[in-house]
Design a protein around this motif. Structure first.
Motif, PDB file in Angstrom:
ATOM      1  N   ASP A  48       0.829  -1.198   0.000  1.00 21.99           N
ATOM      2  CA  ASP A  48       0.000   0.000   0.000  1.00 21.99           C
ATOM      3  C   ASP A  48       0.864   1.248   0.000  1.00 21.99           C
ATOM      4  OD1 ASP A  48       0.930   0.374   2.567  1.00 21.99           O
ATOM      5  OD2 ASP A  48      -0.935  -0.214   3.559  1.00 21.99           O
ATOM      6  N   GLN A  49       0.218   2.410  -0.008  1.00 19.10           N
ATOM      7  CA  GLN A  49       0.944   3.666  -0.148  1.00 19.10           C
ATOM      8  C   GLN A  49       1.842   3.967   1.043  1.00 19.10           C
ATOM      9  OE1 GLN A  49      -1.990   6.746  -0.448  1.00 19.10           O
ATOM     10  NE2 GLN A  49      -3.086   6.115   1.389  1.00 19.10           N
ATOM     11  N   ASN A  50       1.590   3.294   2.188  1.00 19.79           N
ATOM     12  CA  ASN A  50       2.394   3.542   3.379  1.00 19.79           C
ATOM     13  C   ASN A  50       3.564   2.575   3.520  1.00 19.79           C
ATOM     14  OD1 ASN A  50       0.633   5.639   4.308  1.00 19.79           O
ATOM     15  ND2 ASN A  50      -0.808   4.060   5.009  1.00 19.79           N
ATOM     16  N   ALA A  51       3.568   1.509   2.755  1.00 17.24           N
ATOM     17  CA  ALA A  51       4.620   0.498   2.897  1.00 17.24           C
ATOM     18  C   ALA A  51       4.897  -0.172   1.556  1.00 17.24           C
ATOM     19  CB  ALA A  51       4.221  -0.538   3.943  1.00 17.24           C
ATOM     20  N   LYS A  52       5.408   0.595   0.618  1.00 17.43           N
ATOM     21  CA  LYS A  52       5.684   0.046  -0.705  1.00 17.43           C
ATOM     22  C   LYS A  52       7.106  -0.500  -0.780  1.00 17.43           C
ATOM     23  CE  LYS A  52       2.482   2.653  -3.628  1.00 17.43           C
ATOM     24  NZ  LYS A  52       2.346   3.552  -4.786  1.00 17.43           N
ATOM     25  N   LYS A  53       7.252  -1.605  -1.529  1.00 19.14           N
ATOM     26  CA  LYS A  53       8.564  -2.167  -1.792  1.00 19.14           C
ATOM     27  C   LYS A  53       8.665  -2.462  -3.278  1.00 19.14           C
ATOM     28  CE  LYS A  53      10.641  -4.720   1.147  1.00 19.14           C
ATOM     29  NZ  LYS A  53      11.104  -5.818   2.036  1.00 19.14           N
ATOM     30  N   THR A  54       9.893  -2.471  -3.774  1.00 24.12           N
ATOM     31  CA  THR A  54      10.129  -2.699  -5.196  1.00 24.12           C
ATOM     32  C   THR A  54      10.609  -4.121  -5.437  1.00 24.12           C
ATOM     33  OG1 THR A  54      10.704  -0.361  -5.540  1.00 24.12           O
ATOM     34  CG2 THR A  54      11.413  -1.927  -7.224  1.00 24.12           C
ATOM     35  N   ILE A  55      10.022  -4.772  -6.435  1.00 25.18           N
ATOM     36  CA  ILE A  55      10.447  -6.122  -6.807  1.00 25.18           C
ATOM     37  C   ILE A  55      10.674  -6.168  -8.313  1.00 25.18           C
ATOM     38  CG2 ILE A  55       9.191  -7.217  -4.905  1.00 25.18           C
ATOM     39  CD1 ILE A  55       7.052  -8.051  -6.934  1.00 25.18           C
ATOM     40  N   SER A  56      11.453  -7.141  -8.745  1.00 28.78           N
ATOM     41  CA  SER A  56      11.681  -7.347 -10.174  1.00 28.78           C
ATOM     42  C   SER A  56      10.599  -8.277 -10.715  1.00 28.78           C
ATOM     43  CB  SER A  56      13.057  -7.958 -10.413  1.00 28.78           C
ATOM     44  OG  SER A  56      14.083  -7.053 -10.056  1.00 28.78           O
ATOM     45  N   VAL A  57      10.040  -7.901 -11.845  1.00 34.35           N
ATOM     46  CA  VAL A  57       8.946  -8.662 -12.441  1.00 34.35           C
ATOM     47  C   VAL A  57       9.335  -9.081 -13.854  1.00 34.35           C
ATOM     48  CG1 VAL A  57       6.546  -8.584 -13.199  1.00 34.35           C
ATOM     49  CG2 VAL A  57       7.234  -7.391 -11.109  1.00 34.35           C
ATOM     50  N   GLU A  58       9.178 -10.364 -14.145  1.00 34.94           N
ATOM     51  CA  GLU A  58       9.411 -10.864 -15.499  1.00 34.94           C
ATOM     52  C   GLU A  58       8.076 -11.055 -16.202  1.00 34.94           C
ATOM     53  OE1 GLU A  58      11.406 -14.682 -17.865  1.00 34.94           O
ATOM     54  OE2 GLU A  58      11.908 -14.274 -15.756  1.00 34.94           O
ATOM     55  N   VAL A  59       7.940 -10.476 -17.372  1.00 34.02           N
ATOM     56  CA  VAL A  59       6.691 -10.567 -18.124  1.00 34.02           C
ATOM     57  C   VAL A  59       6.414 -12.022 -18.489  1.00 34.02           C
ATOM     58  CG1 VAL A  59       5.496  -9.874 -20.238  1.00 34.02           C
ATOM     59  CG2 VAL A  59       6.965  -8.239 -19.030  1.00 34.02           C
ATOM     60  N   PRO A  60       5.199 -12.501 -18.212  1.00 35.25           N
ATOM     61  CA  PRO A  60       4.878 -13.913 -18.460  1.00 35.25           C
ATOM     62  C   PRO A  60       4.748 -14.241 -19.942  1.00 35.25           C
ATOM     63  CG  PRO A  60       2.917 -12.721 -17.772  1.00 35.25           C
ATOM     64  CD  PRO A  60       4.071 -11.770 -17.610  1.00 35.25           C
ATOM     65  N   GLU A  61       4.566 -15.512 -20.208  1.00 33.57           N
ATOM     66  CA  GLU A  61       4.443 -16.012 -21.583  1.00 33.57           C
ATOM     67  C   GLU A  61       3.316 -15.303 -22.325  1.00 33.57           C
ATOM     68  OE1 GLU A  61       3.587 -20.292 -23.864  1.00 33.57           O
ATOM     69  OE2 GLU A  61       3.857 -20.195 -21.694  1.00 33.57           O
ATOM     70  N   GLY A  62       3.597 -14.878 -23.538  1.00 36.98           N
ATOM     71  CA  GLY A  62       2.604 -14.200 -24.354  1.00 36.98           C
ATOM     72  C   GLY A  62       2.675 -12.692 -24.284  1.00 36.98           C
ATOM     73  N   GLY A  63       3.464 -12.177 -23.315  1.00 45.82           N
ATOM     74  CA  GLY A  63       3.575 -10.726 -23.177  1.00 45.82           C
ATOM     75  C   GLY A  63       2.344 -10.108 -22.539  1.00 45.82           C
ATOM     76  N   VAL A  64       2.385  -8.812 -22.319  1.00 45.18           N
ATOM     77  CA  VAL A  64       1.267  -8.095 -21.703  1.00 45.18           C
ATOM     78  C   VAL A  64       1.034  -6.785 -22.445  1.00 45.18           C
ATOM     79  CG1 VAL A  64       1.614  -9.076 -19.398  1.00 45.18           C
ATOM     80  CG2 VAL A  64       2.819  -6.979 -20.032  1.00 45.18           C
ATOM     81  N   VAL A  65      -0.160  -6.256 -22.316  1.00 43.37           N
ATOM     82  CA  VAL A  65      -0.480  -4.952 -22.893  1.00 43.37           C
ATOM     83  C   VAL A  65      -0.613  -3.947 -21.760  1.00 43.37           C
ATOM     84  CG1 VAL A  65      -1.626  -5.948 -24.893  1.00 43.37           C
ATOM     85  CG2 VAL A  65      -2.952  -5.443 -22.847  1.00 43.37           C
TER      86      VAL A  65
END
Length: 263
Positions: A48-65
């Motif tokens: 949430d806005q009071n406790a944000k953390k950053t993670i690495s995300v790999e786009v899944p199969e098929g890609g995303v829009v």
């Protein structure tokens, strides 16, 4: 129950609270910042806005829009050492009809039984879903409870107004438009309630890797139609860890103010 921050009396779910809790990863919804190809890695903020953390995300199969919401496994070391609500994965914490598990006077029980849609709004806000029961960008979820409460209030006023108009006329001369409006309003509110709860349950199952046990492909719809108050109470118990954190009648999430947010 007062929100004084004191631990509540724990309850036991016949092993369900602990079994499988670490077997499957918790999933988190990610909103694609742009159209990206399969395998592309980008940084995303979760929490949430009071406790944000950053993670690495790999786009899944098929890609995303751009704007697409998809699920990924939350890293095992996320929020290590920080207080967090312990939510089991792989199975429900307890059964649909175990409504007394948190205690006979617990807010999650009475809100679900007496004000089902309001309690649903609390759980939606707790999980940062939108008013339709689905994950969405932060801007669309920060006022979810208020939107659901406004819908419930408007429907109550609508119904009471029609009842008063009907009562003010002779029984044999009730205008035809009054029962028609009551019927249409009731149908629309019922359809919304069932749909939002169905999507909420579906997304909770996806987030915590809970398989369907019966009516495969239709379980969420069937439960939402026939056992709505019990379903809301079950989801509230599953995501609330009431053994440690207190519930609340009068909060947007149905939890005490000190409770950690859910990722």
């Amino acid at each position: 129950m007062a929100d004084d921050g004191a631990p509540v009396t724990s309850y036991k779910e016949g092993g369900f609270a602990d079994e499988g809790a670490g077997d499957l990863p918790i999933k988190v919804h990610i909103c694609a910042p742009s159209t990206l190809p399969e395998g592309f890695v980008f940084e995303a903020e979760v929490g949430d806005q009071n406790a944000k953390k950053t993670i690495s995300v790999e786009v899944p199969e098929g890609g995303v829009v751009e704007g697409q919401v998809f699920l990924i496994d939350l890293p095992a070391d996320f929020a290590v050492g920080e207080p967090q609500v312990n939510i089991p994965t792989g199975r429900w914490k307890d059964g649909t009809f175990d409504v007394l598990k948190a205690g006979p006077c617990h807010p999650s029980l009475w809100c679900s039984m007496c004000f089902t849609q309001v309690a649903m709004g609390q759980v939606l806000q707790r999980l940062r879903f939108n008013w339709l029961g689905s994950s969405a960008p932060e801007a669309a979820t920060k006022n979810t409870f208020k939107v659901v409460l406004a819908l419930c209030t408007c429907y109550a006023i609508f119904t009471v107004s029609l009842e008063m108009a009907e009562a003010s006329t002779n029984y044999y001369n009730v205008p035809a438009w009054i029962p028609v409006l009551k019927f249409i309003g009731g149908i629309l509110f019922t359809v919304y309630s069932i749909y939002a709860l169905m999507k909420l349950r579906e997304n909770v199952r996806a987030k915590y890797s809970i398989p369907e046990e019966s009516c495969i492909g239709m379980e969420d719809l069937c439960c939402s139609m026939w056992c709505s108050c019990c379903v809301v109470a079950q989801i509230a118990r599953h995501t609330g860890e009431y053994e440690t954190y207190q519930g609340s009648y009068c909060s947007e999430t149905g939890m005490a103010a000190h409770t950690p947010s859910i990722v």
